[in-house]
Design an enzyme around this catalytic site. Structure first.
Site, PDB file in Angstrom:
ATOM      1  N   TYR A  34     -32.634 -33.687  25.753  1.00 57.70           N
ATOM      2  CA  TYR A  34     -34.075 -33.832  25.101  1.00 57.70           C
ATOM      3  C   TYR A  34     -35.131 -33.578  26.184  1.00 57.70           C
ATOM      4  CZ  TYR A  34     -31.968 -36.608  21.290  1.00 57.70           C
ATOM      5  OH  TYR A  34     -31.024 -36.896  20.200  1.00 57.70           O
ATOM      6  N   SER A  59     -33.212 -39.273  12.448  1.00 58.87           N
ATOM      7  CA  SER A  59     -34.131 -38.585  11.444  1.00 58.87           C
ATOM      8  C   SER A  59     -34.145 -39.353  10.170  1.00 58.87           C
ATOM      9  CB  SER A  59     -33.891 -37.024  11.310  1.00 58.87           C
ATOM     10  OG  SER A  59     -33.816 -36.311  12.329  1.00 58.87           O
ATOM     11  N   LEU A  77     -36.726 -40.422   8.815  1.00 58.28           N
ATOM     12  CA  LEU A  77     -37.777 -40.104   7.710  1.00 58.28           C
ATOM     13  C   LEU A  77     -37.745 -38.925   7.418  1.00 58.28           C
ATOM     14  CD1 LEU A  77     -40.486 -42.432   9.663  1.00 58.28           C
ATOM     15  CD2 LEU A  77     -39.043 -43.022   7.489  1.00 58.28           C
ATOM     16  N   GLY A  78     -36.750 -38.191   7.150  1.00 57.25           N
ATOM     17  CA  GLY A  78     -36.715 -36.779   6.738  1.00 57.25           C
ATOM     18  C   GLY A  78     -37.139 -35.935   7.449  1.00 57.25           C
ATOM     19  N   GLY A 135     -39.737 -36.427   9.116  1.00 55.97           N
ATOM     20  CA  GLY A 135     -41.364 -36.726   9.154  1.00 55.97           C
ATOM     21  C   GLY A 135     -41.783 -36.384   7.771  1.00 55.97           C
ATOM     22  N   PHE A 136     -40.784 -35.871   7.034  1.00 55.70           N
ATOM     23  CA  PHE A 136     -41.320 -35.336   5.471  1.00 55.70           C
ATOM     24  C   PHE A 136     -42.143 -36.339   4.832  1.00 55.70           C
ATOM     25  CE2 PHE A 136     -42.031 -32.578   2.158  1.00 55.70           C
ATOM     26  CZ  PHE A 136     -41.677 -31.493   2.342  1.00 55.70           C
TER      27      PHE A 136
END
Length: 325
Positions: free
Chosen positions: A56, A202, A204-205, A207-208
């Site tokens: 990262y 991930s 929250l999709g 960020g979607f």
């Protein structure tokens, strides 16, 4: 903040964790000051599980260094997880889980994080050129040496999990899982059988579901969503409609869609701990309070009606989708 057990080796963490990847990679230009503030706010809210990785951000954007500095004042109160398994080559990013590289990366991570022991060490991606028994055996040596406390796998399939677990007990599997991504559910029986916890990344999709999604073309060139299938024309509109429907359900409960999505994950099993990431202290507070949300059977049924099998579009471009074995 509630706590949950991951695996049967003694790993206990907050029900909501924190994923640090987005501070330095994947979501456009970084904002280290805001990221550190979000991490420290997470700790104030009772979050004890913080996730990073060697890959990262190397060099000046080293994610492990950033996380290590952010938690230095309360290191003994938190669980730090990092990962090995990638390597920089002349051809680009490649895989490398050879035992000598695992040892080198571990020593680097200890130094970057500024710690004497890594709480959870994951293999980031399965390396087809290195037997998983060699990987697990090397991590076992590191555990015996006191450099690592718990062993984890990421994006591994059932045979790999079983073979690794036979050499060194696996405490936790980390793989993408959210209202938008359900494929990993096929592995849940194996995890339950072996007593392995699960950490959705991930959650929250990507960020979607946070209300900030926009069409792919509007993202910065350094943001992976610019090329991700779920943000492309056709899929984007369908996913946006689903989030709007989820929003009406969340509003009726007096919560946000993000809290609804995290509460849904927590409701899928007692050994599940999602690790949403954010650069916002305010968003961190929103995420942490999802642990206080209780979903009824009617709520879960309504969510299933909106997204019965996940979102529209693959989670990665085809060439980047992990192959589970």
């Amino acid at each position: 903040m509630q706590h949950r057990k991951l695996g049967t080796q003694g790993l206990t963490v907050s029900a909501i964790g924190y994923g640090a990847m987005g501070l330095t990679q994947g979501y456009g230009p970084s904002d280290e000051e805001a990221g550190v503030a979000a991490i420290r706010r997470a700790h104030e809210l009772g979050v004890t599980f913080f996730d990073t990785a060697e890959v990262y951000g190397w060099g000046s954007s080293n994610n492990e260094v950033l996380l290590g500095k952010a938690v230095s004042d309360f290191r003994d109160e938190v669980v730090l997880a990092t990962k090995f398994g990638f390597a920089q080559t002349e051809q680009g990013l490649g895989l490398n889980s050879r035992p000598d590289n695992i040892r080198t990366v571990t020593d680097n991570s200890l130094r970057y994080l500024g710690v004497d022991q890594i709480d959870v060490l994951y293999q980031h991606r399965v390396d087809p050129d290195v037997p998983i028994e060699d990987v697990a055996g090397t991590v076992k040596e590191l555990i015996d040496a006191g450099k690592v406390k718990y062993f984890g796998l990421s994006e591994a399939g059932p045979q790999t999990i079983r073979r690794a677990h036979a050499v060194q007990p696996v405490s936790v599997l980390q793989t993408e899982y959210s209202l938008f991504e359900r494929d990993v559910e096929q592995l849940f029986p194996v995890l339950e059988e072996l007593g392995i916890g699960f950490v959705p990344y991930s959650p929250l999709g990507r960020g979607f579901v946070t209300g900030s999604a926009k069409p792919a073309a509007e993202y910065d060139d350094t943001d992976f969503r610019k090329t991700n299938p779920r943000w492309q024309p056709g899929n984007f509109e369908k996913n946006l409609e689903a989030v709007e429907r989820l929003g009406r359900l969340a509003t009726a409960k007096g919560i946000t869609v993000s809290q609804l999505a995290l509460a849904w994950l927590l409701a899928q099993g007692g050994q599940i701990v999602p690790i949403p990431g954010t650069r916002s202290a305010a968003r961190m507070e929103e995420n942490a309070h999802a642990a206080d949300v209780t979903l009824t059977e009617a709520d879960l049924a309504a969510i299933h009606e909106i997204l019965p099998t996940g979102g529209f579009g693959a989670r990665y471009a085809e060439e980047h989708i992990p192959n589970w074995v």
